[in-house]
Enzyme design. Structure first.
Site, PDB file in Angstrom:
ATOM      1  CD1 TRP A  62       6.033   8.825   3.921  1.00  0.00           C
ATOM      2  CD2 TRP A  62       5.660   9.808   5.823  1.00  0.00           C
ATOM      3  NE1 TRP A  62       5.332   9.806   3.372  1.00  0.00           N
ATOM      4  CE2 TRP A  62       4.825  10.537   4.692  1.00  0.00           C
ATOM      5  CE3 TRP A  62       5.254  10.321   7.016  1.00  0.00           C
ATOM      6  CZ2 TRP A  62       4.069  11.730   4.820  1.00  0.00           C
ATOM      7  CZ3 TRP A  62       4.521  11.364   7.220  1.00  0.00           C
ATOM      8  CH2 TRP A  62       3.780  11.998   6.183  1.00  0.00           C
TER       9      TRP A  62
HETATM   10 FE1  SF4 Z   1       5.227   2.990   5.272  1.00  0.00          FE
HETATM   11 FE2  SF4 Z   1       3.510   1.968   6.699  1.00  0.00          FE
HETATM   12 FE3  SF4 Z   1       4.154   4.386   7.504  1.00  0.00          FE
HETATM   13 FE4  SF4 Z   1       2.681   3.740   5.251  1.00  0.00          FE
HETATM   14  S1  SF4 Z   1       2.056   3.619   7.331  1.00  0.00           S
HETATM   15  S2  SF4 Z   1       4.470   5.210   5.194  1.00  0.00           S
HETATM   16  S3  SF4 Z   1       3.409   1.957   4.489  1.00  0.00           S
HETATM   17  S4  SF4 Z   1       5.508   2.134   7.387  1.00  0.00           S
END
Ligand code: SF4
Ligand code: SF4
Length: 153
Positions: free
Chosen positions: A43
């Site tokens: 995301w």
């Molecule tokens: Fe991407 Fe990290 Fe967010 Fe998970 S927590 S969606 S790996 S940015």
């Protein structure tokens, strides 16, 4: 830009696994280190980057539109209560940003389980869970069916 874990810095604490809303941060069973199992489902919320106590998570552009050569590094300093981002462009330009880790005290946000269970009508509402209270406003503008044809002759 999705995330990438430097396994040599990671100690396998699992904070990134716990916080990832997309459930794509996993611990490698052999090496006991975290890795992003599906970068294209990231995301790009960077919750994991901010949560990692080892500064082991980097942010990388997809190689098709951002060839390697740039970098985005993050430094979490809990004592100062800040997150610093260092962006280095491929031509050597550098940008640095510093922001508070959070703007409200730790533990001050009401957890989901403290809200009442949604009623059947809530599921028909255009509002998301905890709206509008969670946004600290009285109400959100909503599109009603009688307004859908406004402007159509
Ligand atoms: Fe991407 Fe990290 Fe967010 Fe998970 S927590 S969606 S790996 S940015
Ligand atoms: Fe490794 Fe950082 Fe994830 Fe902990 S939060 S498992 S140190 S990448």
């Amino acid at each position: 830009m999705p995330t990438f874990v430097y396994m040599t810095r990671c100690d396998g604490c699992g904070h990134c696994v716990d916080i990832c809303p997309s459930d794509i941060m996993h611990i490698d069973k052999t090496y006991r280190r975290a890795y992003n199992i599906e970068p294209n489902f990231c995301w790009e919320c960077y919750s994991c980057v901010k949560a990692c106590p080892q500064h082991a998570i980097d942010v990388r552009g997809y190689s098709d539109f951002a060839p390697l050569g740039h970098s985005v590094r993050v430094l979490r300093e809990e004592k100062k209560g800040t997150i610093s981002w260092k962006v280095v462009f491929r031509d050597g330009r550098e940008k640095n940003f510093e922001s508070p880790i959070r703007t409200t005290p730790w533990g001050s946000i009401k957890p989901p389980q403290d809200y009442e269970a949604p009623s059947e009508d809530d599921f028909k509402s255009q509002e998301l869970a905890h709206e509008p209270d969670g946004l600290n406003i009285d109400g959100l503008p909503a599109l009603t069916p009688d307004k859908l044809k406004q402007g159509v002759v």
